[in-house]
Design an enzyme around this catalytic site. Sequence first.
Site, PDB file in Angstrom:
ATOM      1  N   TYR A 114      -9.028   1.228   5.960  1.00 16.05           N
ATOM      2  CA  TYR A 114      -8.841  -0.041   6.503  1.00 16.05           C
ATOM      3  C   TYR A 114      -8.262  -0.023   7.883  1.00 16.05           C
ATOM      4  O   TYR A 114      -8.818  -0.364   8.865  1.00 16.05           O
ATOM      5  CB  TYR A 114      -8.261  -1.252   5.806  1.00 16.05           C
ATOM      6  N   LYS A 157      -6.131  -4.396   0.077  1.00 15.85           N
ATOM      7  CA  LYS A 157      -5.635  -3.185   0.076  1.00 15.85           C
ATOM      8  C   LYS A 157      -4.815  -2.610   1.283  1.00 15.85           C
ATOM      9  O   LYS A 157      -4.012  -1.891   1.221  1.00 15.85           O
ATOM     10  CB  LYS A 157      -6.943  -2.147  -0.162  1.00 15.85           C
TER      11      LYS A 157
END
Length: 376
Positions: free
Chosen positions: A164, A129
Amino acid sequence: MNVRNSVALVVGVTGMAGLSLAKALKQPDCLGGPWKVYGAARRSADGWFPSSILDGFITFDAVNSADTHDKLLPLVQEVTHLFWVTFQFVGDEEANITVNKTMLLNVLTVLKSSPSSSLIHITLQTGTKHYMGPVHDPVLSTKLICHEPPFHENMPRLPYPNFYYVLEDLVTSYAPSVTYSIHRSSIIIGMSPRSAHNVLMKLAVYAAICHHLGLPFRYPGNKYTWEHFCDMTDAGVLAKQHVWAAVTEDAKNQAFNCTNGDVFTWKSMWMLLSEVFNVKFVELNDKEEFDLVELMRDKGEIWDLIVEEYGLHKTKLEEIASFEATVPVLRFQFQHVSSMNKSKDYGFFEYADTFKSIRFWVAKLREMKLIPVYKH
């Protein structure tokens, strides 16, 4: 011989990566060992989890700072390595950022709170991702522009919110007193009914329901992914990379992709899955709409019957199979492939044959009584 004892805290130990990581750390020949291993999770381990692989199991809610403080404070002088292999998906990406940052910050605040803290390294589990943007965000996912595959680690961040990125920034903020490594996996294959994104478990459950009801085991993706390349990450390879980076000087303060090193098409994968799950292979019919999420929406009672009939570990369909999260991955319009060149340049050479991995982990899921074994 290590001057300092190696003591690991694996947060998310009941997930696919966490379970494989705990097992890897307790191997007698594990790098940096011998390791003392504490495992942590939100819920207590139950019948399926081999708690004997741990030196201690801790249950706490990382979102709750007081609970985190109370449960982890006794370990502050012991833990040398934090292995962060957990996350929560709670809504849109801004909500995901808030909850995941809170969790990691609460844990790090406790582990670094004392002058006698022993923490020297953090490994952070993320994924592809990083290169694609928030693919599960209900709004942003419809307008993403991702990097051109194969994905490699020096690609710049995309202009979208991404938890993230926030977690990476958080662990790097503790340098230089604590080193870190980032591990960007592909689709992880392993064994756990506690992983929100255990694709293999979800497809096994889907196949079992098809088998039980006599339904065709149809591919819920598109023609592009059916015909083009994708990659996966064996949880065992991922665990070895975490440990390698945690104890290898040159790998400190680096980000690494982690895949098996091979690729497949979903057509070839579907043939294999049909074989191992004992259902008939069905060719893709892209002219006819197929909504797996809708098909599975009312199948909870069917899964309960399968669990009862085959004497499986008691799981609830809604807890083990979030099909909403899986279907988008099977409908990408690009090849989901990452480069492993950087890992190899730094000296990490582990790999796996993805089809052999699938067979191995399906056997493990059956051995742990998580999915049915059919008599021919």
